[in-house]
Design a protein around this motif. Sequence first.
Motif, PDB file in Angstrom:
ATOM      1  N   ALA A  71       0.827  -1.200   0.000  1.00  0.00           N
ATOM      2  CA  ALA A  71       0.000   0.000   0.000  1.00  0.00           C
ATOM      3  C   ALA A  71       0.864   1.254   0.000  1.00  0.00           C
ATOM      4  O   ALA A  71       0.532   2.255  -0.645  1.00  0.00           O
ATOM      5  N   LEU A  74       2.159   1.539  -3.641  1.00  0.00           N
ATOM      6  CA  LEU A  74       1.127   1.917  -4.603  1.00  0.00           C
ATOM      7  C   LEU A  74       0.553   3.301  -4.328  1.00  0.00           C
ATOM      8  O   LEU A  74       0.204   4.029  -5.258  1.00  0.00           O
ATOM      9  N   LEU A  76      -2.291   4.542  -3.375  1.00  0.00           N
ATOM     10  CA  LEU A  76      -3.513   4.823  -4.109  1.00  0.00           C
ATOM     11  C   LEU A  76      -4.203   6.095  -3.619  1.00  0.00           C
ATOM     12  O   LEU A  76      -4.892   6.766  -4.396  1.00  0.00           O
ATOM     13  N   ARG A 135      -7.351  -3.028   1.264  1.00  0.00           N
ATOM     14  CA  ARG A 135      -6.235  -2.169   0.880  1.00  0.00           C
ATOM     15  C   ARG A 135      -6.248  -1.777  -0.601  1.00  0.00           C
ATOM     16  O   ARG A 135      -5.760  -0.695  -0.967  1.00  0.00           O
ATOM     17  N   PHE A 136      -6.784  -2.651  -1.463  1.00  0.00           N
ATOM     18  CA  PHE A 136      -6.614  -2.431  -2.892  1.00  0.00           C
ATOM     19  C   PHE A 136      -7.910  -2.455  -3.704  1.00  0.00           C
ATOM     20  O   PHE A 136      -8.158  -1.559  -4.501  1.00  0.00           O
ATOM     21  N   VAL A 160      -6.646  -4.468 -12.683  1.00  0.00           N
ATOM     22  CA  VAL A 160      -5.842  -5.328 -11.813  1.00  0.00           C
ATOM     23  C   VAL A 160      -5.273  -6.498 -12.599  1.00  0.00           C
ATOM     24  O   VAL A 160      -4.092  -6.849 -12.460  1.00  0.00           O
TER      25      VAL A 160
END
Length: 203
Positions: A71, A74, A76, A135-136, A160
Amino acid sequence: MTAARTATGRSRAELITDTALTLLVERGMRGLTHRAVDELAGLPQGSTSNYARTRQALLEATVRRLAEREAQVLALEEMPSPSAGLDGLIDALSLVLHRHLTQHRALLVARYELGLEATRRPELREFYDAAGRHRFREPLNALMAAAGSTEPERHALSLVAWCEGLMFSCAAGAYHSSVPGREELRTGFAELLRGMLGSRPGE
């Protein structure tokens, strides 16, 4: 109470789980034992067992730490706002993926080890999936919705799947020695996202 920090600034839990991730990369799932973590981390014997009594507990803690570290890579939450348009999103995604492929490939290998183990351990599967969803998956769904997707979950899955295929190929597959450059990744994201979302006026 604040957790005690090691000489590197990490907590004891972070040291243990980071070491577990290293062992997964270097020795595979069979090499991940409580004793091996203690030895590689330079901890007194029994430290890892005291932190995670069972193998399942150690695996869950390692999955949690992997999700935290990925995380951070990435990031995000730092994706550009919708006002930046598709070009802004494409630039940000290409930067993040290139960083992952060039600076954090070990995390990918560790994730593949844990993902395969989860296929054999139903109790780990549930934990592994929950960590990824929080998380994603949910942030990516929101990201695609903000980008103008009318089917954000389906488009997030396509995004993804494209990223995962590329990451596996470059970390453990046939392209492990030829990681694409950022511009090449940008072109790929542009083709994918413009194909799914189209271009809004002015782009």
